[in-house]
Structure formats: C-alpha cells, structure tokens
Design a protein around this motif. Structure first.
Motif, short mmCIF file in Angstrom:
data_model
loop_
_atom_site.label_atom_id
_atom_site.label_comp_id
_atom_site.label_asym_id
_atom_site.label_seq_id
_atom_site.Cartn_x
_atom_site.Cartn_y
_atom_site.Cartn_z
N ASN A 225 8.76 -10.90 -24.10
CA ASN A 225 8.08 -9.65 -23.72
C ASN A 225 9.10 -8.56 -23.36
O ASN A 225 10.32 -8.78 -23.45
CB ASN A 225 7.08 -9.90 -22.59
CG ASN A 225 7.74 -10.22 -21.25
OD1 ASN A 225 8.96 -10.31 -21.14
ND2 ASN A 225 6.92 -10.40 -20.23
N GLU A 265 0.21 -19.45 -18.45
CA GLU A 265 0.20 -19.16 -17.01
C GLU A 265 1.11 -18.00 -16.65
O GLU A 265 1.01 -17.44 -15.55
CB GLU A 265 0.58 -20.42 -16.21
CG GLU A 265 2.05 -20.81 -16.26
CD GLU A 265 2.46 -21.55 -17.53
OE1 GLU A 265 3.63 -21.97 -17.60
OE2 GLU A 265 1.61 -21.71 -18.43
N ARG A 266 2.00 -17.60 -17.55
CA ARG A 266 2.89 -16.46 -17.30
C ARG A 266 2.26 -15.13 -17.69
O ARG A 266 2.74 -14.07 -17.31
CB ARG A 266 4.20 -16.62 -18.09
CG ARG A 266 5.04 -17.80 -17.71
CD ARG A 266 6.36 -17.81 -18.47
NE ARG A 266 7.14 -19.00 -18.15
CZ ARG A 266 8.34 -19.27 -18.66
NH1 ARG A 266 8.89 -18.42 -19.51
NH2 ARG A 266 8.98 -20.37 -18.33
N TRP A 267 1.19 -15.17 -18.46
CA TRP A 267 0.61 -13.94 -18.98
C TRP A 267 -0.21 -13.23 -17.91
O TRP A 267 -0.81 -13.88 -17.04
CB TRP A 267 -0.28 -14.24 -20.18
CG TRP A 267 0.42 -14.94 -21.31
CD1 TRP A 267 1.72 -15.37 -21.36
CD2 TRP A 267 -0.16 -15.34 -22.56
NE1 TRP A 267 1.98 -15.99 -22.56
CE2 TRP A 267 0.85 -15.98 -23.31
CE3 TRP A 267 -1.43 -15.20 -23.11
CZ2 TRP A 267 0.61 -16.48 -24.59
CZ3 TRP A 267 -1.67 -15.69 -24.38
CH2 TRP A 267 -0.66 -16.33 -25.12
N PRO A 268 -0.28 -11.90 -17.95
CA PRO A 268 -1.13 -11.17 -17.00
C PRO A 268 -2.58 -11.64 -17.08
O PRO A 268 -3.09 -11.95 -18.16
CB PRO A 268 -1.00 -9.71 -17.47
CG PRO A 268 0.30 -9.65 -18.20
CD PRO A 268 0.45 -10.99 -18.86
N GLN A 269 -3.24 -11.70 -15.93
CA GLN A 269 -4.61 -12.21 -15.88
C GLN A 269 -5.59 -11.38 -16.71
O GLN A 269 -6.58 -11.89 -17.22
CB GLN A 269 -5.10 -12.27 -14.43
CG GLN A 269 -4.46 -13.37 -13.61
CD GLN A 269 -5.07 -13.52 -12.23
OE1 GLN A 269 -5.90 -12.71 -11.83
NE2 GLN A 269 -4.67 -14.54 -11.51
N GLU A 270 -5.27 -10.10 -16.87
CA GLU A 270 -6.17 -9.23 -17.63
C GLU A 270 -6.03 -9.42 -19.14
O GLU A 270 -6.86 -8.91 -19.91
CB GLU A 270 -5.93 -7.76 -17.27
CG GLU A 270 -4.54 -7.22 -17.60
CD GLU A 270 -3.54 -7.40 -16.47
OE1 GLU A 270 -2.52 -6.71 -16.48
OE2 GLU A 270 -3.79 -8.25 -15.57
N ASP A 271 -5.00 -10.15 -19.59
CA ASP A 271 -4.84 -10.41 -21.02
C ASP A 271 -5.99 -11.27 -21.54
O ASP A 271 -6.46 -12.18 -20.84
CB ASP A 271 -3.52 -11.12 -21.30
CG ASP A 271 -2.33 -10.16 -21.30
OD1 ASP A 271 -2.54 -8.95 -21.12
OD2 ASP A 271 -1.19 -10.64 -21.47
#
Length: 296
Positions: A225, A265-271
C-alpha cells in the motif's frame, strides 16, 4: 491456471469462536461460506498460514476436511523456528505427521529460513541441516512433501533468506528436487522500494531473477500500500509489478500455484474485503492469461 489463497490459521482452528474468525474470512459468517466465495472466483487451492509446530492437528481437522470435500487443493505454510538441529521431524513438528497422513497426497510447504539475533550465527547452515534431515525422513516414507524456501523482507534480525540471492544460494547448495523456492513477490518488492535489494533495469532480462525463477515451485503474492505495508490487495502495477514477475515465471516454465497471501486484518475496516479480493483475483487471472499468450 492454478490460483491459491492463504487463510490465516486462526480462521481454520475449531477452538476459536466464529465471531473472532470473521476478520480473517472477509466478514463471511463462516469459513465454509468464505471458501465457497473464493471457489466461485476461480480459487482452486487454500493455504494454511501458518501451521505452527506447537499446533494440534485435531484443531484443524474439521476445516481441512471441509476444504478437501470441495475439491480444493491444500498447501501448508510451515515453520522451523522451534527445531533442534539433528532431531527427527516427528519430534520437531508433532502435528505434521497426522496432517500428511490424512491429506494423503503430495503437498507443498513454503517455509522461512532459520533466523535469529546472533549477528555471526550461521543460520544458512542450520536451515540446510534441518531441511535435509526433514526431507530425507518424510520422503523416504513417500509423503511427497515439496519444501519451498521463502524469501523474506529485510528486518532487524539475521536472516539468510531475506534476499533472493540468499535463498537461491541455500537452495542451490542443497540441490534437492524436494527443496525449491517460494517466491514472495511482495517481500521482494518491499525490499526494492526500501533499497534493501538492487532493482534490475529490466526484470524479465535479469540473470539472477531468471536463475531464481528456475527454482521456484510456489508463490506468495500480495500488494504494497501507500505506506509501504505488505499483504494488501493488488489493483495496479504500483502495488506490485505483477506483469513482469508473472512473465519471469512463465518464461521459466513455472508449473506451481499462483498463491495470494493477503492479510485482511491489516486492511481498513471500511474496505469492502470481498470486493477487493475479487478484484485482486481477477487482476491476477488476467495477468497470467496475458503472459501465457505472449510466451506461446
């Protein structure tokens, strides 16, 4: 075209409650539904990430049986960190034997080299000793286990496998058909971005990369990213130079799995995780098809 997807071991363990698993299953309420979704995208192989030496096979049996019942291949990301050099694999890795017996088919195991804090520690020799002993013991019993030594990112430890050249040297020195390479494309690209390895002028023509790819038997594929964090989706060549990397493998007659290793688990929750997974799988499929068309 063989597409794989790694799933974190927490999502596969029967002892962990379902609600705790959803971050690893893209929000799907069960592992079963998540695997169905992946299969609908064209994923044909699931990798356990990571099958720990201290694990209990019984904790994974239900999930592995379900995956096999759907006709999917299984690969296992192994480890050797708890190994005593010279001891038997059955002592070092208690949950491995029941897994191999129950799968009852050839299996690929990507694995990191031995590493540690000793600046002058000969971790390359330790890795070679362990893999040589394990491969002799397991494959003498016809388990047909294919080890795949993985390149890592450069970190604050002594790691003989943190560059492509380091991994290649160990595998060439072992010179065994049952010990090949797992090319972690994201780790390599991270090293390039951070100046830890030298980027060639043209990836596809680089002698080291072509020598390396001749030994590759497995892959880990993930994007970087904007913050240069690994294990993110791949949406374009800025996330990962996928076209060049796949082309390198195809021109060196790679026959293994193109395995995505994404850390949800590393991705933003809104993704929208399912949507990003579908986009990444599709991008990988299109890239492989394009490279194969060009190498015919």
């Amino acid at each position: 075209m063989k597409i794989g997807m790694s799933i974190q071991q927490e999502a596969l363990q029967s002892s962990i409650p379902a609600e705790q698993k959803q971050v690893y299953t893209a929000g799907f309420p069960s592992l079963d539904l998540y695997v169905d979704y992946l299969q609908s995208l064209g994923v044909s192989s699931i990798e356990v990430r990571i099958y720990k030496q201290t694990a209990s096979y019984e904790d994974y049996h239900e999930a592995l049986a379900m995956i096999q019942s759907k006709g999917l291949n299984i690969t296992i990301h192994g480890e050797l960190s708890h190994t005593i050099v010279g001891s038997q694999v059955y002592t070092d890795y208690p949950p491995l034997l029941p897994l191999l017996e129950n799968l009852n088919k050839p299996i690929t195991m990507p694995i990191h080299a031995s590493q540690g804090d000793e600046r002058n520690g000969n971790y390359a020799a330790r890795t070679a000793q362990i893999l040589h002993r394990w491969a002799n013991e397991l494959n003498s019993r016809t388990y047909q286990l294919q080890f795949a030594l993985e390149n890592n990112r450069v970190k604050e430890v002594t790691d003989p496998g943190n560059t492509l050249n380091g991994v290649l040297e160990m595998v060439e020195a072992l010179n065994r058909p049952d010990v090949g390479i797992c090319w972690d494309m994201g780790h390599y690209f991270s090293n390039l971005l951070n100046g830890k390895e030298n980027a060639p002028a043209i990836f596809e023509e680089d002698p080291l990369l072509n020598r390396f790819c001749k030994r590759v038997v497995h892959t880990h594929i993930h994007g970087i990213n904007l913050a240069r964090t690994t294990h993110f989706p791949i949406q374009n060549e800025k996330n990962l130079p996928l076209q060049s990397f796949v082309q390198l493998l195809e021109q060196n007659r790679y026959k293994g799995i193109y395995n995505l290793e994404l850390s949800l688990e590393r991705w933003p929750q809104e993704d929208n995780a399912p949507e990003l997974i579908a986009e990444t799988v599709n991008y990988l499929q299109r890239t492989i098809a394009s490279c194969r068309k060009g190498t015919r």
